[in-house]
Design a protein around this motif. Sequence first.
Motif, PDB file in Angstrom:
ATOM      1  N   THR A  26     -24.007  75.713 -43.316  1.00  0.00           N
ATOM      2  CA  THR A  26     -23.157  76.326 -44.345  1.00  0.00           C
ATOM      3  C   THR A  26     -22.283  77.441 -43.807  1.00  0.00           C
ATOM      4  OG1 THR A  26     -24.790  75.783 -46.029  1.00  0.00           O
ATOM      5  CG2 THR A  26     -23.206  77.511 -46.577  1.00  0.00           C
ATOM      6  N   PHE A  27     -22.857  78.297 -42.973  1.00  0.00           N
ATOM      7  CA  PHE A  27     -22.129  79.492 -42.541  1.00  0.00           C
ATOM      8  C   PHE A  27     -21.446  79.347 -41.184  1.00  0.00           C
ATOM      9  CE2 PHE A  27     -25.482  81.391 -45.368  1.00  0.00           C
ATOM     10  CZ  PHE A  27     -24.598  81.709 -46.406  1.00  0.00           C
ATOM     11  N   ILE A  28     -21.867  78.366 -40.388  1.00  0.00           N
ATOM     12  CA  ILE A  28     -21.276  78.200 -39.054  1.00  0.00           C
ATOM     13  C   ILE A  28     -20.433  76.925 -38.975  1.00  0.00           C
ATOM     14  CG2 ILE A  28     -21.709  78.038 -36.574  1.00  0.00           C
ATOM     15  CD1 ILE A  28     -22.534  80.728 -37.824  1.00  0.00           C
ATOM     16  N   LEU A  29     -21.058  75.783 -39.218  1.00  0.00           N
ATOM     17  CA  LEU A  29     -20.402  74.516 -38.943  1.00  0.00           C
ATOM     18  C   LEU A  29     -19.322  74.153 -39.963  1.00  0.00           C
ATOM     19  CD1 LEU A  29     -23.527  72.459 -37.803  1.00  0.00           C
ATOM     20  CD2 LEU A  29     -21.691  73.365 -36.352  1.00  0.00           C
ATOM     21  N   VAL A  30     -19.645  74.213 -41.237  1.00  0.00           N
ATOM     22  CA  VAL A  30     -18.674  73.784 -42.260  1.00  0.00           C
ATOM     23  C   VAL A  30     -17.370  74.575 -42.164  1.00  0.00           C
ATOM     24  CG1 VAL A  30     -18.235  73.686 -44.740  1.00  0.00           C
ATOM     25  CG2 VAL A  30     -20.389  72.814 -43.827  1.00  0.00           C
ATOM     26  N   PRO A  31     -17.420  75.908 -42.066  1.00  0.00           N
ATOM     27  CA  PRO A  31     -16.145  76.635 -42.013  1.00  0.00           C
ATOM     28  C   PRO A  31     -15.489  76.714 -40.631  1.00  0.00           C
ATOM     29  CG  PRO A  31     -17.965  78.198 -42.160  1.00  0.00           C
ATOM     30  CD  PRO A  31     -18.571  76.840 -42.212  1.00  0.00           C
ATOM     31  N   ASN A  32     -16.216  76.374 -39.570  1.00  0.00           N
ATOM     32  CA  ASN A  32     -15.690  76.649 -38.230  1.00  0.00           C
ATOM     33  C   ASN A  32     -15.624  75.452 -37.281  1.00  0.00           C
ATOM     34  OD1 ASN A  32     -15.488  79.714 -38.394  1.00  0.00           O
ATOM     35  ND2 ASN A  32     -17.655  79.424 -38.890  1.00  0.00           N
TER      36      ASN A  32
END
Length: 382
Positions: A50-56
């Motif tokens: 949620t905090f690393i892969l999806v947005p980045n």
Amino acid sequence: MQLKKDYFTVRKRTEDICAPLKTEDYVVQPVVDVSPPKWHLGHTTWFFETFILVPNAKGYTEFDPQYNFVFNSYYESVGARVIRTDRGNLSRPAVEDIMRYRRHVDEAMETFLDTEHGPELQSLITLGLHHEEQHQELLYTDIKYILGHNPLFPAYDPGKTSPATTKPAGSWLEMQEGVYEIGFSGNGFCFDNELGRHKVYLGDYSLSEALVSNAEYLDFIQAGGYHDFRYWHAEGWDWVKKNNVEMPMYWYNINGQWMHYNWQGLQPLLPDAPLCHVSYYEAAAFAAWKGMRLPTEFEWEAAAPRLPWGQRWEWTESAYLPYPGFTKAPGAIGEYNGKFMINQMVLRGGSEVTPPHHSRITYRNFFHPSLRWQFTGIRLAK
């Protein structure tokens, strides 16, 4: 890269903790404070997705869009979630599905970590690793609760042991009055609730160099400590009466013999071992019975460099409040600590199930005063 190495070291340790379990052990939620082990496995994976892969991570595909609802813990910013009391109703996703989820995210993170990222993103990944280490400790405590409340008292791991002795009582560390600096400083990781290093004035005080032992606490029980309101806070006394509390969690008096549940199953109580699994209410009552008190978190931190610590999380007399200048980070990460700064007490130190290198002198753990499924103990002050 060191961050990549750290990532896979932490992720493997989580699964190693679960290795002794049977499939049925992964799904049990006996009380609201205990989450099923499979939920911890999913939630720690959800954090990185949620905090690393999806947005980045360009081109990353979510494993299952429904998992955000299932494995979000308390992040209002991230959307709706399964309420905490219902985690034990999740027969699906199955354990095997969650393990596939971990593989899916780990493979994506392996590729993602091959690239150098900026300081802000590296800090977020590091936070995710420390978050998973917190859940490793919760896994141990939750697994012990699940197995320790099974009527068969099954062993978790016959080869795993707890501290057998604490330092003999009677030795006191004398601390001089003065102004002491409290809070994290320097390089390296810390949680936001440790920030805001500030000065506090402390009068003369003394801390026991030893944690309270099982034998010492047994004296309190046999002296009628659980039946004398004079030693208890009013709220603690109500808790004792409402819940018929007579002894620490996992203790049993069977045909006159004192037993306790540990990693090997139901075993004779070890008199010299450091006391474990008591609430703040019990810790404060025991201290009052001894004519002493619990230390404040500031007294604990000032003295800690000269004390042996790390066997038990030690209850303090301090409410969990922000340090001067504390500010919440923007977005979901700002929900990590700040919104819990009410109606909780601070614990300091660490425990036998705290991951290696995870504890610090400035680390501020916190729980509601009635809770005792964590590895909590007592250090006396006067």
